[in-house]
Design a protein around this motif. Structure first.
Motif, PDB file in Angstrom:
ATOM      1  N   LEU A  41       0.821  -1.207   0.000  1.00 51.14           N
ATOM      2  CA  LEU A  41       0.000   0.000   0.000  1.00 51.14           C
ATOM      3  C   LEU A  41       0.860   1.264   0.000  1.00 51.14           C
ATOM      4  O   LEU A  41       0.488   2.266  -0.611  1.00 51.14           O
ATOM      5  CB  LEU A  41      -0.964  -0.013   1.184  1.00 51.14           C
ATOM      6  CG  LEU A  41      -2.069  -1.062   1.106  1.00 51.14           C
ATOM      7  CD1 LEU A  41      -2.886  -1.088   2.390  1.00 51.14           C
ATOM      8  CD2 LEU A  41      -2.963  -0.829  -0.096  1.00 51.14           C
ATOM      9  N   ALA A  42       2.007   1.220   0.653  1.00 51.61           N
ATOM     10  CA  ALA A  42       2.907   2.382   0.644  1.00 51.61           C
ATOM     11  C   ALA A  42       3.354   2.705  -0.779  1.00 51.61           C
ATOM     12  O   ALA A  42       3.451   3.876  -1.164  1.00 51.61           O
ATOM     13  CB  ALA A  42       4.113   2.116   1.537  1.00 51.61           C
ATOM     14  N   GLU A  43       3.605   1.677  -1.580  1.00 51.91           N
ATOM     15  CA  GLU A  43       3.999   1.895  -2.976  1.00 51.91           C
ATOM     16  C   GLU A  43       2.853   2.428  -3.821  1.00 51.91           C
ATOM     17  O   GLU A  43       3.073   3.020  -4.879  1.00 51.91           O
ATOM     18  CB  GLU A  43       4.550   0.607  -3.593  1.00 51.91           C
ATOM     19  CG  GLU A  43       5.879   0.182  -3.001  1.00 51.91           C
ATOM     20  CD  GLU A  43       6.969   1.236  -3.186  1.00 51.91           C
ATOM     21  OE1 GLU A  43       7.043   1.844  -4.276  1.00 51.91           O
ATOM     22  OE2 GLU A  43       7.733   1.468  -2.230  1.00 51.91           O
ATOM     23  N   LEU A  44       1.633   2.226  -3.367  1.00 50.45           N
ATOM     24  CA  LEU A  44       0.454   2.765  -4.060  1.00 50.45           C
ATOM     25  C   LEU A  44       0.105   4.168  -3.551  1.00 50.45           C
ATOM     26  O   LEU A  44      -0.927   4.718  -3.914  1.00 50.45           O
ATOM     27  CB  LEU A  44      -0.752   1.838  -3.860  1.00 50.45           C
ATOM     28  CG  LEU A  44      -0.623   0.451  -4.464  1.00 50.45           C
ATOM     29  CD1 LEU A  44      -1.790  -0.424  -4.034  1.00 50.45           C
ATOM     30  CD2 LEU A  44      -0.559   0.534  -5.976  1.00 50.45           C
ATOM     31  N   GLN A  45       0.973   4.732  -2.710  1.00 54.38           N
ATOM     32  CA  GLN A  45       0.783   6.044  -2.105  1.00 54.38           C
ATOM     33  C   GLN A  45      -0.454   6.096  -1.218  1.00 54.38           C
ATOM     34  O   GLN A  45      -1.226   7.052  -1.214  1.00 54.38           O
ATOM     35  CB  GLN A  45       0.750   7.135  -3.171  1.00 54.38           C
ATOM     36  CG  GLN A  45       2.021   7.212  -3.981  1.00 54.38           C
ATOM     37  CD  GLN A  45       1.992   8.302  -5.019  1.00 54.38           C
ATOM     38  OE1 GLN A  45       1.511   9.412  -4.747  1.00 54.38           O
ATOM     39  NE2 GLN A  45       2.500   8.008  -6.204  1.00 54.38           N
ATOM     40  N   VAL A  46      -0.666   5.014  -0.467  1.00 58.50           N
ATOM     41  CA  VAL A  46      -1.760   4.927   0.499  1.00 58.50           C
ATOM     42  C   VAL A  46      -1.168   5.077   1.892  1.00 58.50           C
ATOM     43  O   VAL A  46      -0.169   4.439   2.221  1.00 58.50           O
ATOM     44  CB  VAL A  46      -2.496   3.567   0.386  1.00 58.50           C
ATOM     45  CG1 VAL A  46      -3.540   3.414   1.474  1.00 58.50           C
ATOM     46  CG2 VAL A  46      -3.124   3.430  -0.991  1.00 58.50           C
ATOM     47  N   ALA A  47      -1.782   5.915   2.702  1.00 55.46           N
ATOM     48  CA  ALA A  47      -1.349   6.088   4.087  1.00 55.46           C
ATOM     49  C   ALA A  47      -2.082   5.064   4.957  1.00 55.46           C
ATOM     50  O   ALA A  47      -3.287   5.140   5.118  1.00 55.46           O
ATOM     51  CB  ALA A  47      -1.668   7.500   4.566  1.00 55.46           C
ATOM     52  N   THR A  48      -1.342   4.091   5.454  1.00 57.16           N
ATOM     53  CA  THR A  48      -1.956   3.103   6.343  1.00 57.16           C
ATOM     54  C   THR A  48      -1.856   3.592   7.776  1.00 57.16           C
ATOM     55  O   THR A  48      -0.859   4.207   8.169  1.00 57.16           O
ATOM     56  CB  THR A  48      -1.275   1.727   6.216  1.00 57.16           C
ATOM     57  OG1 THR A  48       0.117   1.863   6.468  1.00 57.16           O
ATOM     58  CG2 THR A  48      -1.496   1.143   4.833  1.00 57.16           C
TER      59      THR A  48
END
Length: 98
Positions: A41-48
């Motif tokens: 998800l970090a590579e998809l620019q998603v803030a977890t």
């Protein structure tokens, strides 16, 4: 692998969003799979968010039916509070790019 391909397919739609991860499994309750998903998800620019509720299948399904542990509602509530807060913070970032 199919899950990763599905996520990659809608790459731009995921950008600048917030996400929470709930995992389940054996004694470690899928925590390692959740951490691996966090990297994707970090590579998809998603803030977890930091809160990551886990469901251990051993105590939760020992009767054959799902019986959630008492702390699950609280843990999910904390995660959702964090997702809502981050979603609001990222709204301006997302709108500035569109």
């Amino acid at each position: 692998m199919a899950n990763k391909n599905a996520l990659d397919y809608v790459y731009q739609e995921w950008n600048d969003k917030a996400a929470g991860i709930i995992s389940y499994g054996g004694w470690v309750a899928g925590a390692r799979a959740g951490e691996a998903l966090r990297l994707v998800l970090a590579e998809l620019q998603v803030a977890t968010v930091r809160a990551q509720p886990t469901i251990s299948t051993h105590p939760s399904f020992h009767t054959g039916a799902f019986v959630p542990q008492e702390s699950l509602d609280t843990a999910v509530g904390h995660m959702l509070d964090q997702v809502i807060a981050w979603s609001g913070a990222l709204r301006g970032v997302h709108q500035a790019k569109t």
